[in-house]
Design a protein around this motif. Structure first.
Motif, short mmCIF file in Angstrom:
data_model
loop_
_atom_site.label_atom_id
_atom_site.label_comp_id
_atom_site.label_asym_id
_atom_site.label_seq_id
_atom_site.Cartn_x
_atom_site.Cartn_y
_atom_site.Cartn_z
N HIS A 165 48.74 5.72 18.90
CA HIS A 165 49.06 7.14 18.67
C HIS A 165 50.38 7.30 17.93
O HIS A 165 50.57 8.25 17.17
CB HIS A 165 49.10 7.87 20.02
CG HIS A 165 49.50 9.30 19.90
ND1 HIS A 165 48.73 10.25 19.26
CD2 HIS A 165 50.62 9.95 20.31
CE1 HIS A 165 49.35 11.41 19.28
NE2 HIS A 165 50.50 11.27 19.91
N ASP A 191 38.07 12.49 21.43
CA ASP A 191 38.03 11.13 22.00
C ASP A 191 39.15 10.28 21.44
O ASP A 191 39.46 10.36 20.25
CB ASP A 191 36.70 10.43 21.62
CG ASP A 191 35.51 11.02 22.34
OD1 ASP A 191 35.71 11.80 23.29
OD2 ASP A 191 34.37 10.72 21.93
N ARG A 192 39.73 9.46 22.30
CA ARG A 192 40.75 8.52 21.84
C ARG A 192 40.17 7.11 21.78
O ARG A 192 39.20 6.80 22.46
CB ARG A 192 41.96 8.53 22.77
CG ARG A 192 42.71 9.84 22.69
CD ARG A 192 44.10 9.85 23.29
NE ARG A 192 44.67 11.18 23.06
CZ ARG A 192 45.34 11.54 21.98
NH1 ARG A 192 45.56 10.66 21.02
NH2 ARG A 192 45.79 12.78 21.83
N SER A 198 42.32 2.11 25.05
CA SER A 198 43.74 1.75 25.13
C SER A 198 43.95 0.24 24.98
O SER A 198 43.21 -0.56 25.52
CB SER A 198 44.30 2.23 26.47
OG SER A 198 45.69 1.99 26.48
N PRO A 211 49.27 4.80 24.46
CA PRO A 211 48.37 5.87 24.01
C PRO A 211 47.83 5.57 22.62
O PRO A 211 48.55 5.03 21.78
CB PRO A 211 49.26 7.12 24.00
CG PRO A 211 50.66 6.63 24.07
CD PRO A 211 50.65 5.23 24.61
N LEU A 247 45.24 6.63 19.06
CA LEU A 247 44.88 7.74 18.18
C LEU A 247 43.60 8.41 18.69
O LEU A 247 42.70 7.74 19.20
CB LEU A 247 44.60 7.22 16.77
CG LEU A 247 45.80 6.72 15.96
CD1 LEU A 247 45.31 6.01 14.70
CD2 LEU A 247 46.71 7.90 15.58
N SER A 248 43.51 9.73 18.49
CA SER A 248 42.23 10.42 18.72
C SER A 248 41.49 10.45 17.39
O SER A 248 42.10 10.32 16.31
CB SER A 248 42.48 11.85 19.21
OG SER A 248 42.94 12.65 18.14
N TRP A 249 40.19 10.66 17.46
CA TRP A 249 39.41 10.72 16.21
C TRP A 249 39.80 11.94 15.38
O TRP A 249 39.71 11.92 14.15
CB TRP A 249 37.92 10.68 16.51
CG TRP A 249 37.49 9.28 16.86
CD1 TRP A 249 37.32 8.76 18.11
CD2 TRP A 249 37.23 8.21 15.94
NE1 TRP A 249 36.97 7.42 18.02
CE2 TRP A 249 36.90 7.06 16.71
CE3 TRP A 249 37.23 8.10 14.55
CZ2 TRP A 249 36.59 5.84 16.13
CZ3 TRP A 249 36.91 6.87 13.96
CH2 TRP A 249 36.60 5.76 14.75
N GLU A 303 42.89 13.09 15.08
CA GLU A 303 44.10 12.66 14.35
C GLU A 303 43.73 11.72 13.19
O GLU A 303 44.30 11.80 12.10
CB GLU A 303 45.07 11.96 15.31
CG GLU A 303 45.69 12.90 16.32
CD GLU A 303 46.27 12.20 17.56
OE1 GLU A 303 46.91 12.90 18.37
OE2 GLU A 303 46.04 10.98 17.74
#
Ligand SMILES: [Zn+2]
Length: 254
Positions: free
Chosen positions: A71, A104-105, A108, A113, A115-117, A119
């Motif tokens: 992230h 959704d991320r 891990s 943390p 990235l989300s899709w 982002e």
């Protein structure tokens, strides 16, 4: 024009004490320094295209890559890249889930943390490219062939589906590959990155590209050195195994 080009590798851009962490303030000041010193980014595929056509790289050009999909790439690196109009390729470890939603991320890694899709899509719309880094981040050299095929082929398909674009680049988890995994990667991608420390040249293999881990640039003076003729020598010295270096008593100690 230059005979060599650095592909820089970053992982997380955070202040933790870990080999995959790179301090946000050093990233900011380093990129500012490189930009003001005339460095410009080249896309990974553009660099590979120069190699294939055997034409020199533009002077003071570099490729920026981020492995894993943390992230902090969105939070800390993306605004800096945007400010300087820099491109980058982010290699994603996507998990086994075939259908992804914006919220959704990624699964891990290293308790960080991810990235989300959403982002990832936002970055894609703003000049950042994405490559595959398998489903579960295994050491590919330890897997049966069918599992290597799934880790490589399915991760490519999931990203292509989520971003509606072809995915042409791959990075080997831990930089590790063998003949089988390299061959499967070659059938699926235009190029692939390792963690072998060197600058790429026209003689590099597109499916086992050398990179310069940001670990070797983790202070301000090292970025200064990227602007001098000493940089290729520094990379060469650092790529010599530690025990040999010590025998000759040269190179930075650590
Ligand atoms: Zn990785």
């Amino acid at each position: 024009m230059a005979a060599w080009l650095p592909i820089l590798t970053f992982h997380a851009i955070d202040g933790r004490r870990s080999v995959i962490s790179f301090a946000p303030e050093v990233f900011r000041s380093g990129m500012t320094k490189l930009f003001e010193g005339g460095y410009r980014t080249l896309g990974l595929l553009e660099a590979v295209d120069c190699m294939r056509r055997d034409i020199p790289f533009p002077d003071r050009s570099m490729v920026i890559t981020f492995d894993d999909g943390f992230h902090s790439v969105y939070q800390e690196a993306f605004p800096v890249l945007q400010r300087y109009g820099m491109s980058a390729t982010v290699f994603l470890t996507v998990g086994e889930k075939a259908v992804v939603k914006a919220a959704d991320r990624l699964p891990s890694l290293d308790m960080r943390p991810m990235l989300s899709w959403g982002e990832i899509q936002e970055m894609q719309q703003n000049g950042i490219a994405f490559g595959a880094h398998t489903l579960t981040h295994p050491d590919l050299t330890h897997l049966p062939t069918e599992r290597i095929e799934a880790e490589i082929g399915k991760s490519k398909a999931i990203i292509e589906d989520a971003l509606s674009t072809p995915v042409a680049c791959f990075a080997y988890p831990y930089g590790r590959f063998d003949y089988r995994s390299r061959e499967i990667v070659r059938q699926n991608f235009a190029c692939a990155c390792t963690d072998r420390l060197a600058l790429i040249t026209a003689h590099s293999d597109p499916h086992s590209l050398e990179r310069v881990d940001a670990f070797y640039l983790r202070s301000n003076w090292l970025f200064d050195m990227m602007l001098t003729d000493l940089f290729p020598w520094y990379v060469k010295v650092r790529s010599i195994p530690h025990h040999i270096r010590r025998a000759f008593q040269f190179g930075p100690k650590r």
